[in-house]
Design an enzyme around this catalytic site. Structure first.
Site, PDB file in Angstrom:
ATOM      1  N   GLU A 118      40.635   6.546  28.888  1.00 29.50           N
ATOM      2  CA  GLU A 118      39.703   5.408  28.825  1.00 29.50           C
ATOM      3  C   GLU A 118      39.159   5.169  27.424  1.00 29.50           C
ATOM      4  OE1 GLU A 118      36.398   5.636  31.560  1.00 29.50           O
ATOM      5  OE2 GLU A 118      35.554   3.751  30.847  1.00 29.50           O
ATOM      6  N   LYS A 152      42.721   3.173  31.305  1.00 29.35           N
ATOM      7  CA  LYS A 152      41.520   2.433  31.722  1.00 29.35           C
ATOM      8  C   LYS A 152      40.914   1.756  30.495  1.00 29.35           C
ATOM      9  CE  LYS A 152      37.027   3.051  33.968  1.00 29.35           C
ATOM     10  NZ  LYS A 152      36.387   3.634  35.150  1.00 29.35           N
TER      11      LYS A 152
HETATM   12  P1  13P Z   1      31.790   0.173  34.413  1.00 29.95           P
HETATM   13  O1  13P Z   1      32.800  -0.560  35.267  1.00 29.95           O
HETATM   14  O2  13P Z   1      30.387   0.069  34.911  1.00 29.95           O
HETATM   15  O3  13P Z   1      31.952  -0.163  32.953  1.00 29.95           O
HETATM   16  O4  13P Z   1      32.096   1.719  34.563  1.00 29.95           O
HETATM   17  C1  13P Z   1      33.386   2.150  34.552  1.00 29.95           C
HETATM   18  C2  13P Z   1      33.431   3.520  34.014  1.00 29.95           C
HETATM   19  O5  13P Z   1      33.902   4.420  34.672  1.00 29.95           O
HETATM   20  C3  13P Z   1      32.930   3.766  32.669  1.00 29.95           C
HETATM   21  O6  13P Z   1      33.374   5.009  32.224  1.00 29.95           O
END
Ligand code: 13P
Length: 340
Positions: free
Chosen positions: A177, A219
């Site tokens: 991510e 992500k």
């Molecule tokens: P949000 O969709 O609230 O941005 O959170 C996703 C997430 O896992 C952030 O690490």
């Protein structure tokens, strides 16, 4: 490392019409959201709230994976079954957030690097025993006129890649991510430039560490105007620029891309995802959601710490999951947003 296991887990997480529920808020983040609604910030309330989410009837129709926080993966829902058991019964793959948070990057004011590599191997072994089949590690990049620095790009890419390699050693699918923050008044072009460079740096580092791309889920944040920008780009433009960026950085071997919502409103996040499936562009990966706030905010507000509100809150949680599940296949329309 068993590639078939990794591939099967990733496929279940991003199965057609399904996405991932991010419910892995750290205590400070969860407390902040509870406090805003006047909900007591106790472990019992966190358990009740998260019980409400995972016991939502038929949640598994639209959710393929759920990311838990350390406290929750060790915990039981209010009737005594473990969270892992309940998710598994729903057909939802249990996952775990394993990073230790974004900390100040030395000598780089305003920038962060995500920590948590020390001792990560044994922790992954334990989480695997507890039932986790995937993990999450989030890196953050703030946009200003001069940031992010190359130091921020390379330090975070290195961390993500080392984490991903360790996960795969334990047959745990790493969610990789890299989040480019929406905060600021930057243009969508600037968001594109930073997001593309962040993703390029991450995929170079993944290759350096020998990470098997068939066994990860990316992500990313969407390519989007800053939240304070004037004349913010519209839905189709966000969808188009986001895909243009991903097609330039993400190899087709990656099975799935699951976006974070990153401060978008619930309906914006759904509409953007839906629009990506209406551009006539053939996509080599599953393109879906891994939302936290955009899946939970309305349900948390409806629940508000009161057991009497359980069913109303679950109806809303189901509705958001369903809308996003439809959007992940281009089957969403704003008219479907009748009150749940
Ligand atoms: P949000 O969709 O609230 O941005 O959170 C996703 C997430 O896992 C952030 O690490």
């Amino acid at each position: 490392m068993n590639i078939d296991t990794l591939k099967a887990t990733a496929a279940a997480m991003v199965a057609p019409g399904k996405g991932i529920l991010a419910m892995d808020e750290s205590h400070p983040t969860c407390n902040k959201r509870f406090e805003a609604l006047g909900i007591p910030t106790t472990p019992e309330m966190r358990r009740e709230y998260r019980t409400m989410l995972v016991t939502t009837p038929k949640l598994g129709q639209h959710i393929g994976g759920a990311i838990l926080f350390d406290e929750t993966i060790r915990d039981c829902v209010v009737d005594g079954r473990s969270f892992v058991e309940v998710l598994t019964e729903q057909g939802i793959v249990p996952g775990i957030k394993v990073d230790a948070g974004a900390k100040d990057l030395s000598l780089r004011p305003g920038e962060k690097v995500t920590e948590g590599l020390d001792g990560l191997g044994p922790r992954l072994a334990e989480y695997s025993e507890l039932g986790a089949r995937f993990a999450k590690w989030r890196a953050v990049y703030a946009i200003t006129d001069t940031l992010p620095s190359q130091a921020c790009f390379s330090a975070n890419a290195h961390g993500l890649a080392r984490y991903a390699a360790l996960c795969q050693k334990y047959d745990i699918v790493p969610i990789v991510e890299p989040e480019v923050l929406i905060d600021g008044d930057h243009s969508i072009e600037r968001s594109f430039e930073v997001t593309q460079h962040a993703q390029q740096t991450v995929f170079e580092a993944l290759a350096d560490q020998g990470v098997v791309l068939e066994g990860i889920v990316l992500k990313p944040s969407m390519v989007i105007s800053g939240s304070e920008a004037k004349g913010r780009a519209g839905i189709e433009e966000v969808a188009r620029q986001t895909l243009r960026c991903l097609l330039s950085t993400v190899p087709p071997a990656v099975p799935g891309i699951a976006f974070l919502s990153g401060g978008q409103s619930d309906e914006e996040a759904t509409a953007h995802l839906n629009a990506m499936h209406h551009l006539g562009i053939e996509l080599p990966w599953a393109v879906t959601f891994s939302y936290g706030r955009a899946l939970q905010a309305a349900a948390m507000q409806a629940w508000n710490g009161q057991q009497d509100n359980l069913m109303a809150a679950q109806a809303i949680a189901y509705h958001r999951a369903q809308m996003n599940g439809l959007a992940a296949q281009g089957g969403y329309a704003a008219q479907m947003e009748s009150p749940a």
